[in-house]
Design an enzyme around this catalytic site. Structure first.
Site, PDB file in Angstrom:
ATOM      1  N   ASP A   1      -9.235  -2.701   3.666  1.00  0.00           N
ATOM      2  CA  ASP A   1      -9.187  -1.389   3.044  1.00  0.00           C
ATOM      3  C   ASP A   1     -10.608  -0.854   2.961  1.00  0.00           C
ATOM      4  O   ASP A   1     -11.516  -1.562   2.511  1.00  0.00           O
ATOM      5  CB  ASP A   1      -8.622  -1.546   1.616  1.00  0.00           C
ATOM      6  CG  ASP A   1      -7.472  -0.622   1.346  1.00  0.00           C
ATOM      7  OD1 ASP A   1      -7.681   0.594   1.424  1.00  0.00           O
ATOM      8  OD2 ASP A   1      -6.370  -1.127   1.065  1.00  0.00           O
TER       9      ASP A   1
ATOM     10  N   HIS B   1       1.974  -0.963  -1.931  1.00  0.00           N
ATOM     11  CA  HIS B   1       1.650  -1.270  -3.331  1.00  0.00           C
ATOM     12  C   HIS B   1       1.716  -0.040  -4.234  1.00  0.00           C
ATOM     13  O   HIS B   1       1.545  -0.157  -5.440  1.00  0.00           O
ATOM     14  CB  HIS B   1       0.254  -1.885  -3.384  1.00  0.00           C
ATOM     15  CG  HIS B   1      -0.800  -0.945  -2.884  1.00  0.00           C
ATOM     16  ND1 HIS B   1      -0.834  -0.464  -1.588  1.00  0.00           N
ATOM     17  CD2 HIS B   1      -1.845  -0.361  -3.511  1.00  0.00           C
ATOM     18  CE1 HIS B   1      -1.851   0.365  -1.456  1.00  0.00           C
ATOM     19  NE2 HIS B   1      -2.489   0.444  -2.603  1.00  0.00           N
ATOM     20  N   ASP B   2       1.908   1.141  -3.649  1.00  0.00           N
ATOM     21  CA  ASP B   2       1.960   2.362  -4.453  1.00  0.00           C
ATOM     22  C   ASP B   2       3.375   2.903  -4.620  1.00  0.00           C
ATOM     23  O   ASP B   2       3.567   3.913  -5.304  1.00  0.00           O
ATOM     24  CB  ASP B   2       1.111   3.467  -3.791  1.00  0.00           C
ATOM     25  CG  ASP B   2      -0.367   3.132  -3.791  1.00  0.00           C
ATOM     26  OD1 ASP B   2      -0.825   2.476  -4.738  1.00  0.00           O
ATOM     27  OD2 ASP B   2      -1.062   3.521  -2.834  1.00  0.00           O
TER      28      ASP B   2
ATOM     29  N   GLU C   1      -4.537   6.556   5.349  1.00  0.00           N
ATOM     30  CA  GLU C   1      -3.512   6.774   4.325  1.00  0.00           C
ATOM     31  C   GLU C   1      -3.407   8.276   4.089  1.00  0.00           C
ATOM     32  O   GLU C   1      -4.353   8.898   3.625  1.00  0.00           O
ATOM     33  CB  GLU C   1      -3.881   6.091   3.001  1.00  0.00           C
ATOM     34  CG  GLU C   1      -2.766   6.237   1.978  1.00  0.00           C
ATOM     35  CD  GLU C   1      -3.210   6.119   0.523  1.00  0.00           C
ATOM     36  OE1 GLU C   1      -2.365   5.822  -0.321  1.00  0.00           O
ATOM     37  OE2 GLU C   1      -4.401   6.354   0.232  1.00  0.00           O
TER      38      GLU C   1
ATOM     39  N   ASP D   1      -8.552   4.579   2.884  1.00  0.00           N
ATOM     40  CA  ASP D   1      -7.863   4.912   1.642  1.00  0.00           C
ATOM     41  C   ASP D   1      -7.973   6.407   1.331  1.00  0.00           C
ATOM     42  O   ASP D   1      -9.036   7.014   1.518  1.00  0.00           O
ATOM     43  CB  ASP D   1      -8.529   4.102   0.512  1.00  0.00           C
ATOM     44  CG  ASP D   1      -7.919   4.363  -0.842  1.00  0.00           C
ATOM     45  OD1 ASP D   1      -6.818   3.880  -1.083  1.00  0.00           O
ATOM     46  OD2 ASP D   1      -8.558   5.076  -1.649  1.00  0.00           O
TER      47      ASP D   1
HETATM   48  C1  GLC Z   1      -4.826   4.890  -2.643  1.00  0.00           C
HETATM   49  C2  GLC Z   1      -4.407   3.476  -2.959  1.00  0.00           C
HETATM   50  C3  GLC Z   1      -4.022   3.396  -4.406  1.00  0.00           C
HETATM   51  C4  GLC Z   1      -5.222   3.768  -5.241  1.00  0.00           C
HETATM   52  C5  GLC Z   1      -5.756   5.136  -4.841  1.00  0.00           C
HETATM   53  C6  GLC Z   1      -7.111   5.383  -5.410  1.00  0.00           C
HETATM   54  O1  GLC Z   1      -3.783   5.791  -2.761  1.00  0.00           O
HETATM   55  O2  GLC Z   1      -3.373   3.073  -2.105  1.00  0.00           O
HETATM   56  O3  GLC Z   1      -3.546   2.129  -4.772  1.00  0.00           O
HETATM   57  O4  GLC Z   1      -4.885   3.754  -6.599  1.00  0.00           O
HETATM   58  O5  GLC Z   1      -5.899   5.247  -3.447  1.00  0.00           O
HETATM   59  O6  GLC Z   1      -8.085   4.662  -4.716  1.00  0.00           O
END
Ligand code: GLC
Length: 530
Positions: free
Chosen positions: A97, A323-324, A263, A199
């Site tokens: 990441d 994970h989100d 992402e 990210d």
């Molecule tokens: C992304 C990650 C998430 C995190 C956010 C802030 O969306 O997947 O888990 O909380 O970024 O970094």
């Protein structure tokens, strides 16, 4: 058969929850090393590891205080190097990441930036004066609830944070920030990583006029996530993002064929823009499938267009969970999750399997006092909590499911007595064996690796039917989306079963497609005779 990125299968590991090697109730890098053989057995060839950088852990590692190290909770840089080595020894590629958009409060860059208005790092973050009445510079909202602005009394300005207030946004319009963050990238590439997951890519740039964002007319107060109250025309999907892909690519290319996946929670038009602005070794994660209601037409119409538009140069991606987001088996049901897996693993392109999906893990039950996720706590809405999908991986029937010998940071899912790797390994009809069967078949099936995708118009409207074809290999996939038995009658010669989603049919058995029945929520991969 040689595979490359176009044929890869990503296994997504949330390190806190995968395997604890040092008995502190939190997963770590050595735990991942212990389970690399499992990833090979499963049939994935790439792991993406959520962040392991030093962090105050308010957002569990997405808030970073040092971009070039490993948090002691997870291990050391040496453990990280060892993980790369051990993964590569098994032909597993490693994606990490990369979090370009923000740091933690504690990062020395922010400490310097916040120290005075004239500090050389002041402009590394986004500072703005209050409005004349002292209020926030504009109405922009934080993804995690409340205003995107936090007042700093010491220097009399507000700084921007797209997520928690303890996670200030870096200013990507400052070339020094860009250089520093590209150096971070080089630091990890030199250690041998094979790619990055970028990210919150969509959030990196904000419009420079700082105008208020309009209200979102579709927003339902009390029902929707408060962030949706505005239409984010100035804070998401800004045009500067597209050339940024090339900037990242330039650095990645210094190290060979490295992959990047972004992402981006965006719909088809923006998704396609992201593809076209990048190159064949970049793909945005496609989250659209798991957001759709469980409805054949919705799935089919999305996939038909997406597959065609992405074409063969780029890599279509399909994500069912991460994970989100709540786990797919919780959202759509366990039998449906088998169909979704069969679909995901037999479409063109790159599937991402979130740890535990392969054993049918469902969301864990988290009581209020067990709640950890800062987002849910911040907004005060349990529904937004991401803890349920982050409960520890279920390896066996031991007290803590073989994840740890100490009470884990989140409770073990209640279903672990059956939904665990050890039991499912010996159950020939388990979800785990479904994943293994398809993934191993996929490795040696030119039609699945390289073939075209074509959906079929068939009479039965509850069955999704498509062909994957490469030269003489023709596969037919049939997925019964309904909870009733479905009869099908296709004018296709007899075919051989590769597998069905319940794993009740023998490989190689014949199926007469002129007159067949699919059980409720049953799927088939079939090989057609030449
Ligand atoms: C992304 C990650 C998430 C995190 C956010 C802030 O969306 O997947 O888990 O909380 O970024 O970094």
């Amino acid at each position: 058969m040689k595979t490359n990125w176009h044929q890869s299968v990503i296994y997504h590991i949330y390190p806190r929850s995968f395997k604890d090697s040092n008995k502190d109730g939190i997963g770590d890098l050595n735990g991942i090393i212990q389970k690399l053989d499992y990833v090979v057995e499963l049939g994935a060839d790439t792991i993406w590891i959520s962040p392991t950088y030093p962090s105050p852990m308010r957002d569990f590692g997405y808030d970073i205080s040092d971009f070039c190290n490993v948090d002691p909770l997870f291990g050391t840089l040496e453990d990280f190097d060892n993980l790369i080595q051990e993964a590569h020894n098994r032909n597993i590629k490693v994606i990490i990441d990369y979090i370009p958009g923000h740091t933690a409060w504690e990062h020395p860059w922010f400490v310097a930036s916040a120290s005075s208005r004239i500090n050389p790092k002041r402009d590394w973050y986004i500072w703005r004066d209050p409005k004349p009445d002292g209020s926030v510079p504009n109405n922009w909202l934080s993804v995690f609830g409340g205003s995107r602005w936090e007042y700093d009394a010491r220097t009399g300005q507000y700084y921007m944070h797209s997520f928690l207030k303890e996670m200030p946004d870096l200013n990507w319009r400052n070339p020094e920030v860009v250089d520093a963050m590209l150096e971070v990238l080089r630091f990890w590439l030199k250690r041998g990583i094979d790619g990055i997951r970028i990210d919150s890519f969509n959030v990196i740039y904000k419009h420079m006029d700082y105008l208020d964002e309009p209200l979102n007319p579709a927003y339902i107060h009390g029902e929707n996530d408060p962030f949706r109250e505005h239409d984010h025309i100035y804070t998401l999907s800004q045009p500067e993002l597209l050339p940024l892909l090339k900037t990242f690519r330039k650095v990645l290319s210094e190290f060979g064929d490295k992959f990047m996946v972004t992402e981006s929670y965006v719909e088809m038009p923006q998704l396609l823009k992201l593809y076209r602005a990048g190159d064949s070794l970049h793909a945005p994660f496609n989250f659209n499938i798991f957001k759709l209601p469980w409805n054949l037409n919705e799935y089919k119409s999305f996939i038909d267009v997406f597959d065609k538009e992405v074409g063969h140069e780029y890599i279509p991606t399909y994500v069912l969970g991460n994970h989100d987001n709540h786990r797919i088996a919780t959202k759509i049901g366990s039998n449906q999750a088998r169909i979704a897996a069969m679909l995901q693993l037999t479409l063109r392109g790159m599937p991402t399997v979130y740890y535990g999906e392969e054993i049918g893990m469902i969301d864990g039950e988290i009581s209020l006092d067990e709640m950890q996720d800062p987002w849910a706590k911040n907004v005060g809405d349990v529904r937004l909590g991401r803890d349920p999908q982050r409960t520890p991986m279920q390896w066996n029937t031991e007290k803590y499911a073989g994840f740890s010998t100490k009470k884990p940071w989140l409770p073990i899912g209640k279903q672990y007595m059956y939904s665990n790797v050890e039991i499912q390994q010996s159950d020939t009809q388990s979800m785990l064996n479904l994943y293994k069967t398809i993934l191993h078949f996929r490795k040696q099936s030119p039609a699945l690796l390289y073939g075209t995708y074509e959906s079929l118009k068939i009479k039965n409207k509850n069955v999704y039917a498509y062909m994957r074809t490469y030269k003489t290999e023709k596969l037919l996939i049939l997925l019964n989306f309904s909870e009733e038995e479905q009869k099908i009658s296709l004018n296709i010669p007899t075919s051989q079963v590769i597998c069905n989603s319940y794993l009740t049919k023998e490989k190689g058995s014949l199926m007469d497609l002129k007159n067949s029945t699919l059980a409720p929520f049953e799927g088939y991969i079939l090989q057609l005779s030449q």
